[in-house]
Design an enzyme around this catalytic site. Structure first.
Site, mmCIF file in Angstrom:
data_model
loop_
_atom_site.group_PDB
_atom_site.id
_atom_site.type_symbol
_atom_site.label_atom_id
_atom_site.label_comp_id
_atom_site.label_asym_id
_atom_site.label_seq_id
_atom_site.Cartn_x
_atom_site.Cartn_y
_atom_site.Cartn_z
ATOM 1 C CE1 TYR A 71 -8.320 30.801 4.309
ATOM 2 C CE2 TYR A 71 -7.493 29.562 2.459
ATOM 3 C CZ TYR A 71 -8.533 29.915 3.280
ATOM 4 O OH TYR A 71 -9.776 29.378 3.088
ATOM 5 C CB SER A 75 -13.115 31.070 3.241
ATOM 6 O OG SER A 75 -13.006 30.793 4.599
ATOM 7 C CE LYS A 84 -13.828 33.323 6.136
ATOM 8 N NZ LYS A 84 -12.485 32.835 6.531
ATOM 9 C CB VAL A 115 -11.531 24.731 3.947
ATOM 10 C CG1 VAL A 115 -10.502 25.474 4.748
ATOM 11 C CG2 VAL A 115 -12.917 24.976 4.438
ATOM 12 C CE1 TYR A 118 -17.285 32.594 8.293
ATOM 13 C CE2 TYR A 118 -17.178 30.806 9.899
ATOM 14 C CZ TYR A 118 -16.627 31.505 8.837
ATOM 15 O OH TYR A 118 -15.420 31.106 8.328
#
Ligand code: GLU
Length: 416
Positions: free
Chosen positions: A240, A70, A73, A258, A188
Site C-alpha cells: 500500500y 489482497s 493479487k 486486509v 475478484y
C-alpha cells in the site's frame, strides 16, 4: 513437512521466540469494512517459512485459515503474465506505485488504466483477464493443495463492495475494463475469499522465490520471467502507501491484505507467510510487519544486501596430458559463477575441453547462453568440447557430444 520440535536446529526456536515476543504487541485494529472480517480472532499470529528444497518451518497459529484478500493479487497477476506476457498485460494495467491506499480511485488520465495490479482497480482488471476457474486452480497450484472459498466472507464482501463496483464501472466507462463490471468484481471478491493459512502463503511465496517452480513438488507453476516480474511489482507496490519505507527497512518483495495476511519472498532463498489480523493505519498487519523487520535484521535478508557470491561454479579443474582440460561445475549457474570460467578459457584455450555439468542444478538461461557461446567460439578455433551429464539434458547445444560419465568423455577425447 512441518517442522518437528528439534533441540539441535536453532531455527524453529528462533521463530518461536520471535512469534512469542511479538504477541505482546496488541496494537492496531481488525478490519471491519467487510463485516465478516471483524470476527477474526485478533490474538491469532502465525508465521511460516518455506525453503526452496520444500521444508516448511512454522510457528504460532500457522495453520489457522483466513481469507487471502489482497495477498491473492500478486499470484493472479503472475497467472495473467504467464498467459498473456508482460507487454500485453501492461497495456491494461500499469506498474507505477500509486503511493495511495488500496482502494484509491486513481486511474491514468485519458485511458482509465489502473496504476498497478496491487491496488484494487488494477487487481479487478487483472482478474477480468482470466476465467475464474483458472484463477482458483492457479492459486491452488501455487499452494500445492485445493483451496476452498469462504462463502460467508464472499457474501459479506459482495454485499458491501460498492466502492469496488464503482471502480469497475469507472474503468468500464473509460474503456479500460472490457469485461462486465459486475462479473469482474464478483470474481475478484471470490478470489479474495479463498481460504489459506500462513503455511500456504509461505509455500506460495516459495514458488516466486524459486523462479516459478514449486519448492515441494518441483512442478513449474509460472515461468521464470513471470515470477521475477511479479516480485518486482511486489517490491515497488506491495505494501500500500508504505511500500517505499518497507523496501528500505525490510527489503523483501511482499504483499499484504486486509485480513492480516502477508507474503514475502527473498529471491533464490525462501518464501514467508504470516497472519495476524490487527492492522496499522496503512492496512498492514502490525505483527506481520514487526516479524518481517526482525527476521530481516536478524537473518540478514535485505534483498539489496545479499550474500556476496564471488565463488566460481567450477569445483574441480584437471589438466590432462595432451592439453585436455576438465572443468567440473556445480550449483545453479548464474552470471557471477560462470564468468570466471569464460575468462580463464578465453585466456588460455586448451586443446580439448570436458565440461562436467552433472552437478549443475537449474542453470539460469542467460548463463547457459554465455557458456554455449564460449563453446561455439572454442569449436570455431578447432577446440572440441564435450559435456558430461548423466541426465543428458543437452544443456549446451554447441557441444560436440554429451556423455553420461567423465570416463566415457575422456576415452572419447583420448581416441580422437
Ligand atoms: N477484498 C478486499 C477489498 O477489495 C481486499 C483489500 C485488501 O486486502 O487490501 O476491499
Amino acid at each position: 513437512m512441518i517442522n518437528e520440535p528439534n533441540r539441535i536446529n536453532p531455527i524453529p526456536e528462533l521463530l518461536d521466540a520471535l512469534v512469542g515476543g511479538l504477541r505482546e504487541d496488541t496494537g492496531g485494529t481488525v478490519a471491519s469494512y467487510i463485516p465478516e472480517l471483524a470476527y477474526a480472532d485478533p490474538e491469532h499470529f502465525g508465521l511460516a517459512m518455506c525453503t526452496l528444497d520444500g521444508h516448511v518451518y512454522a510457528a504460532g497459529e500457522a495453520d489457522v485459515p483466513f481469507t487471502i484478500q489482497s495477498v491473492s493479487k500478486p499470484f493472479v497477476y503472475a497467472l495473467a503474465l504467464d498467459e498473456f506476457g508482460l507487454d500485453e498485460v501492461m497495456r491494461r494495467v500499469g506498474v507505477e506505485p500509486s503511493g495511495e491506499a488500496f482502494n484509491a480511485i486513481r486511474l491514468e488520465p485519458g485511458t482509465g488504466r489502473p496504476p498497478n495490479p496491487m491496488v484494487n482497480a488494477g487487481a479487478i482488471l487483472t482478474t477480468s483477464l482470466l476465467p475464474f476457474d483458472r484463477i482458483l486452480d492457479g492459486l491452488a497450484r501455487f499452494a500445492g493443495r485445493t483451496l476452498p472459498v469462504d462463502e460467508t466472507v464472499y457474501a459479506s464482501e459482495y454485499r458491501t463492495g460498492d466502492l469496488n463496483r464503482s471502480l469497475a464501472y469507472l474503468m468500464s466507462s473509460l474503456g479500460a475494463l472490457t469485461a462486465d463490471p459486475l462479473e469482474s468484481t464478483a470474481a475478484y471478491f471470490r478470489q479474495c475469499s479463498v481460504r489459506v493459512t500462513a503455511s500456504d502463503l509461505a509455500v506460495m511465496a516459495g514458488v516466486l522465490a524459486n523462479a516459478g517452480a514449486h519448492p515441494v513438488t518441483g512442478e513449474r507453476i509460472v515461468s521464470r520471467d513471470s515470477a521475477s516480474q511479479v516480485l518486482t511489482v511486489m517490491a515497488s507496490c506491495g505494501m500500500y502507501d508504505f511500500s517505499g519505507e518497507w523496501l528500505l527497512r525490510v527489503g523483501l518483495p511482499a504483499k499484504s491484505g486486509v485480513s492480516g495476511g502477508l507474503v514475502a519472498a527473498l529471491p533464490a532463498q525462501f518464501g514467508i507467510g504470516l497472519y495476524s489480523p490487527r492492522l496499522d493505519q496503512h492496512g498492514n498487519s502490525v505483527r506481520a510487519i514487526g516479524a518481517c523487520e526482525e527476521l530481516s535484521a536478524r537473518f540478514g535478508l535485505h534483498v539489496m544486501n545479499p550474500v556476496v557470491r564471488k565463488a566460481s561454479a567450477v569445483y574441480e579443474r584437471r589438466d590432462l596430458s595432451g592439453g585436455i582440460a576438465v572443468r567440473r561445475l556445480e550449483g545453479d549457474l548464474g552470471f557471477a559463477g560462470t564468468e570466471p570460467l569464460t575468462r580463464e578459457l578465453a585466456g588460455s584455450p586448451p586443446s580439448a575441453l570436458v565440461l562436467d555439468l552433472d552437478r549443475v542444478g537449474d542453470p539460469h538461461p542467460a548463463a547457459l547462453r554465455m557458456l554455449d557461446r564460449l563453446v561455439q567460439s572454442l569449436a570455431e578455433d578447432s577446440v572440441p568440447v564435450v559435456v558430461v551429464d548423466h541426465r543428458r539434458r543437452g544443456l549446451l547445444r554447441n557441444a560436440e557430444t554429451e556423455f553420461g560419465s567423465l570416463g566415457e568423455a575422456q576415452q572419447y577425447l583420448d581416441r580422437s
